[in-house]
Write a protein that holds these residues in place. Structure first.
Motif, mmCIF file in Angstrom:
data_model
loop_
_atom_site.group_PDB
_atom_site.id
_atom_site.type_symbol
_atom_site.label_atom_id
_atom_site.label_comp_id
_atom_site.label_asym_id
_atom_site.label_seq_id
_atom_site.Cartn_x
_atom_site.Cartn_y
_atom_site.Cartn_z
ATOM 1 N N SER A 53 0.852 -1.190 0.000
ATOM 2 C CA SER A 53 0.000 0.000 0.000
ATOM 3 C C SER A 53 0.884 1.235 0.000
ATOM 4 C CB SER A 53 -0.914 0.009 1.221
ATOM 5 O OG SER A 53 -1.575 1.252 1.310
ATOM 6 N N ARG A 54 0.810 2.021 -1.069
ATOM 7 C CA ARG A 54 1.590 3.254 -1.130
ATOM 8 C C ARG A 54 1.030 4.302 -0.193
ATOM 9 N NH1 ARG A 54 1.271 4.827 -7.127
ATOM 10 N NH2 ARG A 54 -0.858 4.168 -6.698
ATOM 11 N N SER A 55 -0.275 4.331 0.012
ATOM 12 C CA SER A 55 -0.879 5.349 0.879
ATOM 13 C C SER A 55 -0.655 5.045 2.366
ATOM 14 C CB SER A 55 -2.371 5.481 0.587
ATOM 15 O OG SER A 55 -3.035 4.258 0.823
ATOM 16 N N LYS A 56 -0.689 3.765 2.732
ATOM 17 C CA LYS A 56 -0.503 3.384 4.140
ATOM 18 C C LYS A 56 0.921 2.941 4.435
ATOM 19 C CE LYS A 56 -5.320 2.157 4.611
ATOM 20 N NZ LYS A 56 -6.289 1.082 4.728
ATOM 21 N N ASN A 57 1.722 2.819 3.382
ATOM 22 C CA ASN A 57 3.130 2.433 3.523
ATOM 23 C C ASN A 57 3.290 1.117 4.289
ATOM 24 O OD1 ASN A 57 5.769 3.045 2.764
ATOM 25 N ND2 ASN A 57 6.246 3.835 4.790
ATOM 26 N N LYS A 58 2.479 0.124 3.876
ATOM 27 C CA LYS A 58 2.567 -1.179 4.527
ATOM 28 C C LYS A 58 2.058 -2.285 3.613
ATOM 29 C CE LYS A 58 -1.884 -1.469 6.840
ATOM 30 N NZ LYS A 58 -2.558 -1.824 8.073
ATOM 31 N N LEU A 59 2.430 -3.503 3.967
ATOM 32 C CA LEU A 59 1.993 -4.697 3.265
ATOM 33 C C LEU A 59 0.522 -4.947 3.579
ATOM 34 C CD1 LEU A 59 3.265 -7.205 1.688
ATOM 35 C CD2 LEU A 59 3.284 -8.316 3.923
ATOM 36 N N TRP A 60 -0.259 -5.382 2.560
ATOM 37 C CA TRP A 60 -1.653 -5.737 2.823
ATOM 38 C C TRP A 60 -2.080 -6.936 1.997
ATOM 39 C CZ3 TRP A 60 -5.583 -4.850 -1.001
ATOM 40 C CH2 TRP A 60 -5.169 -4.101 -2.108
ATOM 41 N N LYS A 61 -2.929 -7.742 2.590
ATOM 42 C CA LYS A 61 -3.516 -8.888 1.896
ATOM 43 C C LYS A 61 -4.876 -8.463 1.385
ATOM 44 C CE LYS A 61 -5.044 -13.657 2.560
ATOM 45 N NZ LYS A 61 -5.261 -14.725 3.553
ATOM 46 N N LYS A 62 -5.074 -8.560 0.084
ATOM 47 C CA LYS A 62 -6.359 -8.182 -0.502
ATOM 48 C C LYS A 62 -7.447 -9.069 0.082
ATOM 49 C CE LYS A 62 -9.476 -6.523 -3.192
ATOM 50 N NZ LYS A 62 -10.361 -5.690 -2.429
ATOM 51 N N GLY A 63 -8.460 -8.440 0.653
ATOM 52 C CA GLY A 63 -9.598 -9.152 1.200
ATOM 53 C C GLY A 63 -9.507 -9.493 2.669
ATOM 54 N N GLU A 64 -8.436 -9.053 3.341
ATOM 55 C CA GLU A 64 -8.290 -9.420 4.752
ATOM 56 C C GLU A 64 -9.396 -8.826 5.623
ATOM 57 O OE1 GLU A 64 -4.452 -8.237 6.225
ATOM 58 O OE2 GLU A 64 -4.651 -6.227 5.427
ATOM 59 N N THR A 65 -9.978 -7.719 5.212
ATOM 60 C CA THR A 65 -11.099 -7.170 5.982
ATOM 61 C C THR A 65 -12.445 -7.394 5.284
ATOM 62 O OG1 THR A 65 -10.736 -4.979 5.009
ATOM 63 C CG2 THR A 65 -9.722 -5.401 7.145
ATOM 64 N N SER A 66 -12.463 -7.372 3.951
ATOM 65 C CA SER A 66 -13.715 -7.525 3.201
ATOM 66 C C SER A 66 -14.100 -8.983 2.964
ATOM 67 C CB SER A 66 -13.607 -6.833 1.838
ATOM 68 O OG SER A 66 -12.688 -7.544 1.000
ATOM 69 N N GLY A 67 -13.119 -9.872 3.003
ATOM 70 C CA GLY A 67 -13.381 -11.270 2.675
ATOM 71 C C GLY A 67 -13.292 -11.572 1.192
ATOM 72 N N ASN A 68 -13.067 -10.564 0.373
ATOM 73 C CA ASN A 68 -12.944 -10.735 -1.078
ATOM 74 C C ASN A 68 -11.485 -11.025 -1.422
ATOM 75 O OD1 ASN A 68 -15.713 -10.184 -1.758
ATOM 76 N ND2 ASN A 68 -15.287 -8.058 -1.258
ATOM 77 N N LEU A 69 -11.116 -12.286 -1.321
ATOM 78 C CA LEU A 69 -9.725 -12.705 -1.508
ATOM 79 C C LEU A 69 -9.397 -12.972 -2.965
ATOM 80 C CD1 LEU A 69 -9.650 -15.235 1.453
ATOM 81 C CD2 LEU A 69 -8.622 -12.958 1.424
#
Length: 110
Positions: A53-69
């Motif tokens: 994530s360029r805006s949050k400056n961190k690694l993220w897993k797509k769908g970790e909060t939405s469930g849309n993996l």
């Protein structure tokens, strides 16, 4: 088909590489994000889409909060080794944070 190691990819000055996410069956472009070496290693290890994530400056897993993996099947690079395609299966209904299946739902007027 030629194989390439992630250390041989051409990252930008911030260590990032554009990543197109494509639905495996339909070939629909779902989204474009950025990967770095760490997110690629996580994607390969876990078989799900991870990005930087360029805006949050961190690694993220797509769908970790939405469930849309994004279940990973293949990773391809272009001829210059500076852009990636993640071939995935969308597990859920939306790849876009807006709730749309794809981030590409707006058409430019002529």
């Amino acid at each position: 088909m030629e194989n390439i190691k992630i250390n041989n990819l051409k990252y930008d000055s911030n260590g990032l590489i554009p990543t197109v996410v494509q639905e495996r069956e339909t070939k629909e472009i779902l989204m474009v994000a950025y990967s770095n070496k760490e997110s690629l290693e996580m994607t390969i290890k876990n078989k799900f889409g991870y990005f930087w994530s360029r805006s949050k400056n961190k690694l993220w897993k797509k769908g970790e909060t939405s469930g849309n993996l994004l279940k990973l099947f293949n990773i391809y690079t272009d001829c210059d080794n500076d852009t990636l395609i993640f071939e995935v299966e969308l597990q859920g209904s939306a790849a876009c944070h807006t709730g749309s299946r794809s981030c590409f739902f707006k058409k430019i007027e002529e």
